[in-house]
Design an enzyme around this catalytic site. Structure first.
Site, short mmCIF file in Angstrom:
data_model
loop_
_atom_site.label_atom_id
_atom_site.label_comp_id
_atom_site.label_asym_id
_atom_site.label_seq_id
_atom_site.Cartn_x
_atom_site.Cartn_y
_atom_site.Cartn_z
N GLU A 82 0.79 -1.21 -0.04
CA GLU A 82 0.02 -0.09 -0.16
C GLU A 82 0.81 1.17 0.09
O GLU A 82 0.41 2.40 0.15
CB GLU A 82 -0.91 0.06 1.23
CG GLU A 82 -1.95 -1.20 1.36
CD GLU A 82 -2.83 -1.11 2.35
OE1 GLU A 82 -2.83 -0.06 3.40
OE2 GLU A 82 -3.83 -2.05 2.54
N ARG A 134 2.20 2.08 4.49
CA ARG A 134 1.83 3.11 3.41
C ARG A 134 2.91 4.15 3.19
O ARG A 134 2.58 5.00 2.57
CB ARG A 134 0.48 3.76 3.94
CG ARG A 134 -0.55 2.71 4.14
CD ARG A 134 -1.82 3.56 4.36
NE ARG A 134 -3.02 2.27 4.77
CZ ARG A 134 -3.27 2.26 5.85
NH1 ARG A 134 -2.75 2.81 6.89
NH2 ARG A 134 -3.96 1.20 5.94
N THR A 178 0.50 1.38 10.66
CA THR A 178 0.42 1.07 9.12
C THR A 178 0.68 2.51 8.22
O THR A 178 0.87 2.05 7.12
CB THR A 178 -0.81 0.53 8.77
OG1 THR A 178 -1.77 1.35 9.09
CG2 THR A 178 -0.93 -0.94 9.47
N GLU A 196 -10.26 -1.79 17.32
CA GLU A 196 -11.38 -2.42 17.42
C GLU A 196 -10.37 -3.70 18.61
O GLU A 196 -11.12 -4.68 19.10
CB GLU A 196 -11.49 -3.53 16.16
CG GLU A 196 -12.53 -2.85 15.49
CD GLU A 196 -11.79 -1.75 14.73
OE1 GLU A 196 -12.44 -0.88 14.02
OE2 GLU A 196 -10.73 -1.71 14.52
N THR A 252 -8.37 5.94 16.96
CA THR A 252 -6.97 5.95 16.52
C THR A 252 -6.94 6.65 15.27
O THR A 252 -7.52 6.75 14.41
CB THR A 252 -6.50 4.55 16.48
OG1 THR A 252 -7.67 3.72 15.59
CG2 THR A 252 -6.29 3.67 17.52
N ASP A 317 -18.17 2.15 12.21
CA ASP A 317 -16.65 2.10 11.79
C ASP A 317 -16.32 3.06 10.70
O ASP A 317 -15.65 2.89 9.83
CB ASP A 317 -16.04 0.65 11.18
CG ASP A 317 -14.67 0.68 10.94
OD1 ASP A 317 -14.04 1.33 11.31
OD2 ASP A 317 -14.52 -0.56 10.11
N LYS A 344 -15.04 7.64 5.11
CA LYS A 344 -15.61 6.38 4.97
C LYS A 344 -17.16 6.54 4.81
O LYS A 344 -18.11 5.98 4.27
CB LYS A 344 -15.59 5.38 6.12
CG LYS A 344 -14.29 4.65 6.02
CD LYS A 344 -14.15 3.56 6.90
CE LYS A 344 -12.91 2.70 7.01
NZ LYS A 344 -12.88 1.75 8.15
N CYS A 624 -10.98 -15.87 13.25
CA CYS A 624 -10.31 -16.24 12.06
C CYS A 624 -10.68 -15.40 10.92
O CYS A 624 -9.83 -15.30 9.77
CB CYS A 624 -10.52 -17.63 11.63
SG CYS A 624 -10.46 -18.88 12.84
N MET A 667 0.80 -16.49 10.95
CA MET A 667 -0.11 -17.28 11.57
C MET A 667 -0.40 -17.36 12.88
O MET A 667 0.60 -17.73 13.55
CB MET A 667 -0.29 -18.69 11.09
CG MET A 667 -1.40 -19.57 11.57
SD MET A 667 -2.94 -19.06 11.09
CE MET A 667 -4.05 -19.75 12.46
#
Length: 697
Positions: A82, A134, A178, A196, A252, A317, A344, A624, A667
């Site tokens: 990104e 980013r 990020t 979250e 955040t 969100d 958003k 997951c 993982m």
């Protein structure tokens, strides 16, 4: 050491290699100083317009645009890429997954050095949206990197050697970084993510030379019993109820920031509330400042100046962390200094950036959560049914939590008067969980929703109908008129950031793997090149010795490919993670690997009860789905569990989930959160979805 830099110098000692790199950056082989037009900061210029004055590439000659060079990232797996590359005096600094940095010769693509902060694989579980980055910041011979695991790292721009690094995180909460740092008045400013996951948002500034922290400001209030850090936090606390601090509160600042040197104001985009459910977070009451807001502060101290809240009491969100652009334009007959944002929530905002005054807000995609905005204040008239946590009934929201527009940067061309950005139209079912039964999970996904009920239905025909509702576009927006000037429809709603140039062009990558140039005036498609992966990153352009180059980082991923595969069936799954650079007359090769063959599909025997499968579905959508996809479908490069041989062996499956055998590759080890029976329940649900897939064929 958990970080290292590797200098590519043909066996030379590090000191000799550094001297050689410095020499190459300062002069050409002919001993003269080249001419550079740099892309030295994240948004290119002070207003972060991402509009370049370079005009050598035009609609008349773009057919001659060809590959100059490419450089592959070394990644553990194919992940989302990104980053905005920076280009300073002939050297490109690009970031890939796991916060890795490449320094490349901007003319040839030759590797100069690479840096790996060695983010541990266990950190992957602490972020919602992939181990992405980013971009970096550049200042006075140093590169500044925010690593995924929360560090701010200063690197020597010539060698990649670490100058200093600090851990920006606090307490035992799962913060991640990020976003790209920003340089403001000799300070490096950085935010973080994790709303979250139960964190309290804040922004920090560090001395660029030493790494010493200059200030830290919080975006939501903490426990009043411990006192308030500032008058702004005391004011904000009056808009909260209950014991919100136990859940972090969110807010955040994980992406956009921009600085106006004339007004000496730093603008910070603040994210959503955490948990999403306002009933859980704040007893269903209050605006919950400063979630989903734009904050204006003094860059030397972090002192509050003004705020504008886009979504009071957010529970969808709907972050305000999306790209902000500063511009001076005529507004209703007089000049105004404006801030523009398409967050958003589906509205394109224009604010007076001196005062925070609301000037306009117009829907750029279909919106269901509000009837509209107050024309004087910009406050939304929220539809009662949208308050799903208080109403107790499901709500079909548009935009979705992925947003009508997400982090992918916009571009503003003052000559056309248009802002160019990608849009997404995605419905989402918000379903509240039992607020009274909510249990905070310090290492899990805390939204206050019933994750299993808000996930996609498994009926293939219903899924097709929902997928047909999802679409994207490249939009050219007139901020004065508050309407689309033109748009290019796209079948897939997750496409790349945007660059515009004085040559009359708009560049964008898309989910289908194409890198495309459009006419800035009317959106005509002029040129395209297949890149071997869906593209989400924004392009950049620069010049060396009068030659204009256009570059884009390639690598499909991020939040939507990871968790909403049904919407992205036509996207090109990642075959490469790389940077590709073009120039007029370029004739370089661009090899694209063949797609990996699909695993054979066969039914798997299972005698699990319906109750056990249902339990597995619930647990899967708590633990997951953010990586492996809603209802076990993803398009983000993460393994398709339905085709994994591990699901046929309970012991092997448990080793992945509860013993961390693949943790170095990202993982997570869920040994402390899942017992043996719960692990087996998840396996039975994945088997059920694998059999659904086999039956669909």
């Amino acid at each position: 050491m958990r970080s290292r830099a590797k200098v590519w110098g043909s066996g030379l000692a590090a000191g000799a290699a550094a001297s050689l790199l410095a020499a190459l950056a300062g002069c050409s082989l002919q001993g003269r100083t080249p001419d550079y037009v740099n892309w030295a900061s994240h948004g290119l210029n002070g207003g972060e317009t991402r509009f370049s004055p370079l005009d050598a590439i035009t609609p008349d000659n773009i057919a001659d645009l060809g590959v100059a060079w490419f450089a592959d990232f070394d990644t553990r797996t194919l992940r989302g890429v990104e980053g905005t590359p920076l280009v300073v005096d002939g050297v490109m600094y690009a970031t890939g997954a796991w916060s890795k940095v490449l320094a490349l010769d901007a003319v040839t693509g030759r590797r100069l050095w690479e840096y790996d902060p060695e983010v541990p694989g266990s950190a992957a579980r602490e972020g919602c949206c992939g181990v992405v980055n980013r971009g970096v910041a550049y200042h006075e011979g140093r590169i500044y990197l925010g690593s995924f695991d929360g560090r701010l790292i200063a690197l020597d721009a010539a060698t990649g050697a670490v100058v200093w690094q600090v851990d920006t995180t606090e307490e035992d909460r799962p913060y991640t970084i990020t976003g790209a740092p920003r340089v403001v008045k000799g300070r490096i400013v950085i935010g973080n993510g994790g709303a979250e996951y139960g964190v309290r948002g804040y922004v920090s500034a560090y001395d660029a030379a030493t790494g010493e922290r200059a200030w830290r400001i919080y975006t939501v209030p903490g426990d009043p019993a411990k006192g308030f850090e500032s008058p702004a936090m005391e004011m904000a606390a009056k808009t909260w109820s209950g014991e919100w601090w136990k859940y972090g509160g969110g807010g955040t600042a994980w992406d956009s920031m921009v600085y106006d040197p004339e007004l000496d104001l730093l603008y910070i985009g603040v994210g959503n509330g955490g948990p999403w459910s306002r009933k859980v977070r704040s007893q269903g009451e209050g605006d919950n400042l400063f979630v989903s807001s734009i904050l204006a502060v003094r860059p030397e101290t972090g002192e509050y100046v003004w705020h504008f809240q886009e979504v009071p009491g957010d529970e969808w969100d709907y972050t305000a962390t999306q790209h902000m652009i500063l511009a001076d334009m005529e507004w209703e007959g007089r000049p105004r200094k404006v801030l523009m944002q398409a967050p958003k929530n589906g509205f394109f905002y224009v604010l007076d950036r001196e005062t925070g005054e609301f000037l306009s807000g117009t829907p750029y995609v279909p919106v269901t959560w509000t009837r509209g905005l107050d024309p004087e204040t910009g406050r939304p008239d929220i539809v009662p049914a949208a308050r799903y946590s208080e109403e107790g009934a499901p709500f079909l929201g548009m935009p979705s939590p992925a947003g009508g527009h997400s982090w992918q940067p916009m571009s503003y061309n003052a000559a056309t008067g248009l802002v160019y950005f990608p849009t997404a139209e995605i419905p989402y079912g918000y379903v509240a969980g039992d607020a009274g039964a909510f249990r905070f999970d310090p290492h899990g996904w805390n939204t206050g929703q019933d994750e299993a009920k808000s996930s996609m239905p498994e009926d293939p025909e219903v899924r097709k109908q929902i997928a047909a509702m999802m679409k994207g576009a490249l939009v050219a927006w007139d901020p004065v008129k508050g309407e689309r000037a033109w748009s290019v429809p796209m079948d897939t709603p997750w496409n790349g950031g945007v660059l515009s140039t004085a040559g009359g062009l708009v560049f964008q990558g898309n989910a289908s793997g194409e890198f495309v140039a459009y006419a800035a005036q009317d959106g005509r498609r002029l040129w395209a090149r297949q890149m071997g992966s869906g593209i989400v990153a924004p392009p950049v352009t620069y010049a060396v010795d009068g030659v204009q180059y256009v570059s884009v980082a390639v690598g499909w991923g991020g939040i939507l490919p990871l968790n909403l595969g049904v919407a992205l069936k036509d996207a090109m799954r990642p075959r490469v993670n790389r940077v590709v650079t073009f120039r007029l007359g370029g004739d370089g090769d661009l090899p694209i690997p063949a797609p990996a063959p699909e695993a054979p599909i066969a039914r798997i025997a299972s005698d699990a009860s319906e109750a056990m499968v249902a339990q597995g579905r619930q647990l899967y959508h708590v633990r997951c789905w953010m990586c492996h996809g809603d209802t076990v479908v993803n398009r983000g490069g993460i393994p398709d569990l339905r085709a994994s041989p591990a699901i046929t062996d309970a012991g092997v499956f448990a080793a992945f989930l509860r013993e961390g055998v693949a943790e170095p590759r990202g993982m997570p080890d869920f040994g402390k959160e899942l017992d043996a029976q719960e692990t087996e329940a998840i396996r039975t649900y994945v088997i059920k979805r694998a059999n659904d897939r086999a039956g669909a064929r």
